[in-house]
Design a protein around this motif. Structure first.
Motif, short mmCIF file in Angstrom:
data_model
loop_
_atom_site.label_atom_id
_atom_site.label_comp_id
_atom_site.label_asym_id
_atom_site.label_seq_id
_atom_site.Cartn_x
_atom_site.Cartn_y
_atom_site.Cartn_z
N PHE A 37 -94.29 25.10 47.13
CA PHE A 37 -94.35 25.39 48.57
C PHE A 37 -93.76 24.23 49.37
O PHE A 37 -93.03 24.46 50.35
CB PHE A 37 -95.79 25.68 49.00
CG PHE A 37 -95.91 25.97 50.46
CD1 PHE A 37 -95.50 27.19 50.98
CD2 PHE A 37 -96.41 25.01 51.33
CE1 PHE A 37 -95.59 27.46 52.34
CE2 PHE A 37 -96.51 25.27 52.68
CZ PHE A 37 -96.10 26.50 53.19
N CYS A 38 -94.05 23.01 48.98
CA CYS A 38 -93.50 21.84 49.68
C CYS A 38 -91.98 21.82 49.57
O CYS A 38 -91.28 21.49 50.54
CB CYS A 38 -94.10 20.55 49.13
SG CYS A 38 -95.84 20.33 49.55
N VAL A 39 -91.45 22.16 48.39
CA VAL A 39 -89.99 22.23 48.21
C VAL A 39 -89.42 23.32 49.12
O VAL A 39 -88.37 23.12 49.74
CB VAL A 39 -89.63 22.48 46.73
CG1 VAL A 39 -88.16 22.84 46.56
CG2 VAL A 39 -89.99 21.27 45.89
N LEU A 40 -90.10 24.45 49.21
CA LEU A 40 -89.66 25.54 50.09
C LEU A 40 -89.58 25.07 51.54
O LEU A 40 -88.57 25.30 52.23
CB LEU A 40 -90.62 26.72 49.97
CG LEU A 40 -90.45 27.86 50.98
CD1 LEU A 40 -89.17 28.62 50.71
CD2 LEU A 40 -91.65 28.78 50.95
N VAL A 41 -90.62 24.41 52.00
CA VAL A 41 -90.65 23.92 53.39
C VAL A 41 -89.53 22.90 53.61
O VAL A 41 -88.83 22.95 54.63
CB VAL A 41 -92.03 23.34 53.74
CG1 VAL A 41 -92.01 22.60 55.07
CG2 VAL A 41 -93.09 24.43 53.75
N GLY B 46 -82.31 23.14 55.96
CA GLY B 46 -81.41 24.24 56.31
C GLY B 46 -81.30 24.44 57.81
O GLY B 46 -80.20 24.60 58.35
N PHE B 47 -82.43 24.46 58.49
CA PHE B 47 -82.41 24.62 59.94
C PHE B 47 -81.74 23.44 60.64
O PHE B 47 -81.12 23.59 61.69
CB PHE B 47 -83.81 24.83 60.50
CG PHE B 47 -84.32 26.23 60.38
CD1 PHE B 47 -83.67 27.29 61.03
CD2 PHE B 47 -85.41 26.52 59.60
CE1 PHE B 47 -84.13 28.59 60.92
CE2 PHE B 47 -85.89 27.81 59.46
CZ PHE B 47 -85.25 28.86 60.13
N ALA B 48 -81.84 22.26 60.05
CA ALA B 48 -81.27 21.06 60.66
C ALA B 48 -79.74 21.03 60.54
O ALA B 48 -79.07 20.50 61.42
CB ALA B 48 -81.86 19.81 60.03
N VAL B 49 -79.20 21.59 59.47
CA VAL B 49 -77.76 21.46 59.24
C VAL B 49 -76.96 22.73 59.50
O VAL B 49 -75.74 22.69 59.52
CB VAL B 49 -77.47 20.96 57.80
CG1 VAL B 49 -78.08 19.60 57.56
CG2 VAL B 49 -77.91 21.95 56.77
N MET B 50 -77.64 23.86 59.71
CA MET B 50 -76.93 25.13 59.87
C MET B 50 -76.99 25.63 61.31
O MET B 50 -77.97 25.40 62.01
CB MET B 50 -77.54 26.20 58.95
CG MET B 50 -77.41 25.93 57.48
SD MET B 50 -78.27 27.14 56.50
CE MET B 50 -77.07 28.46 56.48
N ASP B 51 -75.94 26.36 61.67
CA ASP B 51 -75.98 27.10 62.93
C ASP B 51 -76.85 28.33 62.68
O ASP B 51 -76.77 28.96 61.62
CB ASP B 51 -74.58 27.56 63.34
CG ASP B 51 -73.68 26.39 63.72
OD1 ASP B 51 -74.21 25.38 64.22
OD2 ASP B 51 -72.46 26.50 63.50
N ILE B 52 -77.66 28.68 63.65
CA ILE B 52 -78.57 29.81 63.48
C ILE B 52 -77.84 31.11 63.81
O ILE B 52 -77.66 31.46 64.97
CB ILE B 52 -79.82 29.64 64.38
CG1 ILE B 52 -80.51 28.31 64.10
CG2 ILE B 52 -80.78 30.81 64.17
CD1 ILE B 52 -80.96 28.11 62.67
N ALA C 287 -82.51 31.90 53.58
CA ALA C 287 -83.62 32.57 52.89
C ALA C 287 -83.37 32.63 51.39
O ALA C 287 -84.28 32.39 50.58
CB ALA C 287 -83.84 33.97 53.46
N LEU C 288 -82.13 32.92 51.01
CA LEU C 288 -81.78 32.97 49.58
C LEU C 288 -81.91 31.59 48.95
O LEU C 288 -82.51 31.44 47.88
CB LEU C 288 -80.34 33.50 49.42
CG LEU C 288 -79.83 33.54 47.98
CD1 LEU C 288 -80.64 34.54 47.16
CD2 LEU C 288 -78.35 33.88 47.95
N VAL C 289 -81.38 30.56 49.61
CA VAL C 289 -81.47 29.19 49.08
C VAL C 289 -82.93 28.76 48.97
O VAL C 289 -83.35 28.17 47.96
CB VAL C 289 -80.67 28.21 49.97
CG1 VAL C 289 -80.99 26.76 49.63
CG2 VAL C 289 -79.18 28.48 49.84
N CYS C 290 -83.74 29.06 49.98
CA CYS C 290 -85.16 28.70 49.96
C CYS C 290 -85.88 29.43 48.83
O CYS C 290 -86.72 28.84 48.13
CB CYS C 290 -85.82 29.01 51.30
SG CYS C 290 -85.35 27.89 52.61
#
Length: 171
Positions: free
Chosen positions: A69-73, A79-85, A94-97
């Motif tokens: 779960f920690c790895v998922l978070v 992902g949110f920090a480096v990607m455009d939403i 979601a796939l990578v997570c």
């Protein structure tokens, strides 16, 4: 909290240890005895049982889930920090997570199962030799007091130390 594992010669020694660590502030919910002699545990008024099979004292499998779960978070935050939403990027994230969670869970489960097996073998060897395993959960301020107290006993041997996260003493 820390979980301390000790072996001792018999239930009389375990009862003496119980009395001493209770004076150090450790209650019955943080003290557990393993012995092949269930009747002896009861007659000595100790909190315990006869094996790991019916307890979650190690519970490293549960820790694998916490780790995954920690790895998922972490993957999601990165992902949110480096990607455009965008919708497409969210699907990729979601796939990578999901892959990160699954891989972390599988790896941690293998490592944890190995850890459980190793310690169960050690503890069962002590129990098969007629010894008693004493398990004590201590807070940081109790740890030094309890370990110092138990070092004074010639019949007590330190086996291991671990965390008690996600593995409470059985009631």
């Amino acid at each position: 909290m820390k979980r301390l594992f000790y072996s001792t010669n018999d239930l009389d020694d375990a009862e003496l240890i119980s009395d001493e660590v209770h004076k150090q502030g450790v209650d019955d919910q943080h003290f557990f005895v393993l012995s092949r002699d269930d009747k002896g545990i009861l007659s000595h008024h100790l909190h315990g049982g006869n094996g790991f099979e019916n307890t979650s004292l190690l519970a490293t499998g549960k820790r694998a889930g916490v780790f995954a779960f920690c790895v998922l978070v972490l993957a999601a935050v990165i992902g949110f920090a480096v990607m455009d939403i965008t919708a497409q990027n969210l699907l990729w994230l979601a796939l990578v997570c999901g892959v990160a969670f699954t891989a972390a869970k599988m790896l941690a489960s293998v490592v944890c199962a190995s850890f459980d097996s190793y310690f169960k073998d050690i503890f069962n060897r002590h129990l098969d030799n007629g010894e008693v395993i004493v398990i004590i959960d201590v807070t940081p301020d109790q740890s030094l007091k309890v370990t110092s107290q138990l070092k004074q006993h010639s019949a007590v041997s330190f086996i291991a130390e671990s965390s008690n996260i996600v593995s409470p003493i059985p009631s």
